[in-house]
Design a protein around this motif. Sequence first.
Motif, short mmCIF file in Angstrom:
data_model
loop_
_atom_site.label_atom_id
_atom_site.label_comp_id
_atom_site.label_asym_id
_atom_site.label_seq_id
_atom_site.Cartn_x
_atom_site.Cartn_y
_atom_site.Cartn_z
N GLU A 102 0.82 -1.21 0.00
CA GLU A 102 0.00 0.00 0.00
C GLU A 102 0.86 1.26 0.00
OE1 GLU A 102 -2.16 -3.00 2.83
OE2 GLU A 102 -0.12 -2.27 2.56
N PHE A 103 0.41 2.24 -0.76
CA PHE A 103 0.99 3.58 -0.73
C PHE A 103 -0.18 4.56 -0.84
CE2 PHE A 103 3.34 7.31 -2.17
CZ PHE A 103 4.52 7.22 -1.45
N ALA A 183 9.01 3.61 1.96
CA ALA A 183 8.99 3.53 0.50
C ALA A 183 9.39 4.85 -0.12
CB ALA A 183 7.60 3.11 0.03
N HIS A 184 8.92 5.93 0.47
CA HIS A 184 9.25 7.26 -0.06
C HIS A 184 10.73 7.60 0.18
CE1 HIS A 184 8.77 11.44 -1.19
NE2 HIS A 184 9.28 11.81 -0.03
N THR A 190 7.00 8.02 -5.17
CA THR A 190 6.31 9.31 -5.00
C THR A 190 4.90 9.29 -5.58
OG1 THR A 190 7.27 10.13 -7.07
CG2 THR A 190 8.47 10.63 -5.03
N SER A 191 4.57 8.24 -6.33
CA SER A 191 3.26 8.17 -6.96
C SER A 191 2.86 6.72 -7.16
CB SER A 191 3.28 8.89 -8.31
OG SER A 191 4.21 8.27 -9.20
N THR A 192 1.61 6.53 -7.56
CA THR A 192 1.11 5.16 -7.80
C THR A 192 0.50 5.07 -9.19
OG1 THR A 192 -1.02 5.71 -6.79
CG2 THR A 192 0.66 4.76 -5.36
N LEU A 202 9.86 0.89 -12.02
CA LEU A 202 9.06 1.31 -13.17
C LEU A 202 7.89 2.11 -12.64
CD1 LEU A 202 8.97 -2.11 -15.05
CD2 LEU A 202 10.46 -0.18 -15.55
N GLN A 203 7.82 3.35 -13.02
CA GLN A 203 6.82 4.24 -12.44
C GLN A 203 5.72 4.55 -13.45
OE1 GLN A 203 8.53 7.25 -9.95
NE2 GLN A 203 6.89 8.71 -10.38
N GLY A 204 4.47 4.43 -13.01
CA GLY A 204 3.35 4.77 -13.86
C GLY A 204 2.59 3.57 -14.36
N SER A 205 1.45 3.85 -14.96
CA SER A 205 0.57 2.80 -15.48
C SER A 205 1.25 2.01 -16.59
CB SER A 205 -0.72 3.44 -16.00
OG SER A 205 -1.60 2.48 -16.47
N MET A 206 0.97 0.70 -16.63
CA MET A 206 1.56 -0.17 -17.65
C MET A 206 0.49 -1.09 -18.22
SD MET A 206 5.19 -1.28 -15.94
CE MET A 206 5.79 -1.95 -17.49
#
Length: 221
Positions: A102-103, A183-184, A190-192, A202-206
């Motif tokens: 969770e974030f 986590a931060h 920094t984002s989900t 890997l950051q962002g939607s995939m």
Amino acid sequence: MPCHIRFGATLNVHRPIAFVVLVAFASLVLAGAAMAQSTIAANVAKPVSLPDMAIGSEKAPVTITEYSSMSCPHCAAFGQNVFPMLRSKYIDTGKVRFVFREFPLDIKAAAASILARCISKGDSEKYLAAVELMFKLQDRLMTQTKDTLIYVGKQHGMSEEDVKTCEEDQAQFDKLSNDQQYAHRELKVTSTPTFFLNGVKLQGSMTFEELEERITPLLKK
């Protein structure tokens, strides 16, 4: 003699030394990058305050750790559209171990995470089932948070009083907060959604295809 010609002559004289220095420097950079990546992978794998919700073989060659928020539309889209295919092709076949963390981006997401924890009682499958339902009800969860949490709780055998008791467990919220801060601070989340594939961030939607493109080379190693 023009300065640029003199510089060229000097450079030619010292080229072997310069080449050796450049190679040594490049080696140090690569070693440093490898060490940094190794550190990140180790930090991702470290136990956190709340027990990991994980499915898939512990011997799987690939581990995907997702940091997600119940209030994140992109996380909901991944959970509903990508995760079922990922599970069918890679998790259930022993190729990928999936860890959900969770974030929460807001207090509503935090409350939803705590409820999923109470529902699961440590069972990852029950936890993910609760998460799946809350993602499906995400719009309602954001506008009618209390009623939606009670509804989800009842769907999993909890009374309204059980849900209330769960949401008043400050110790759980403190652990959730500690894990988010870790986590931060250590992983730079920094984002989900944010994913780690064997420690690679890997950051962002995939899409499933994008994720599969990343998984395939790791299975060949």
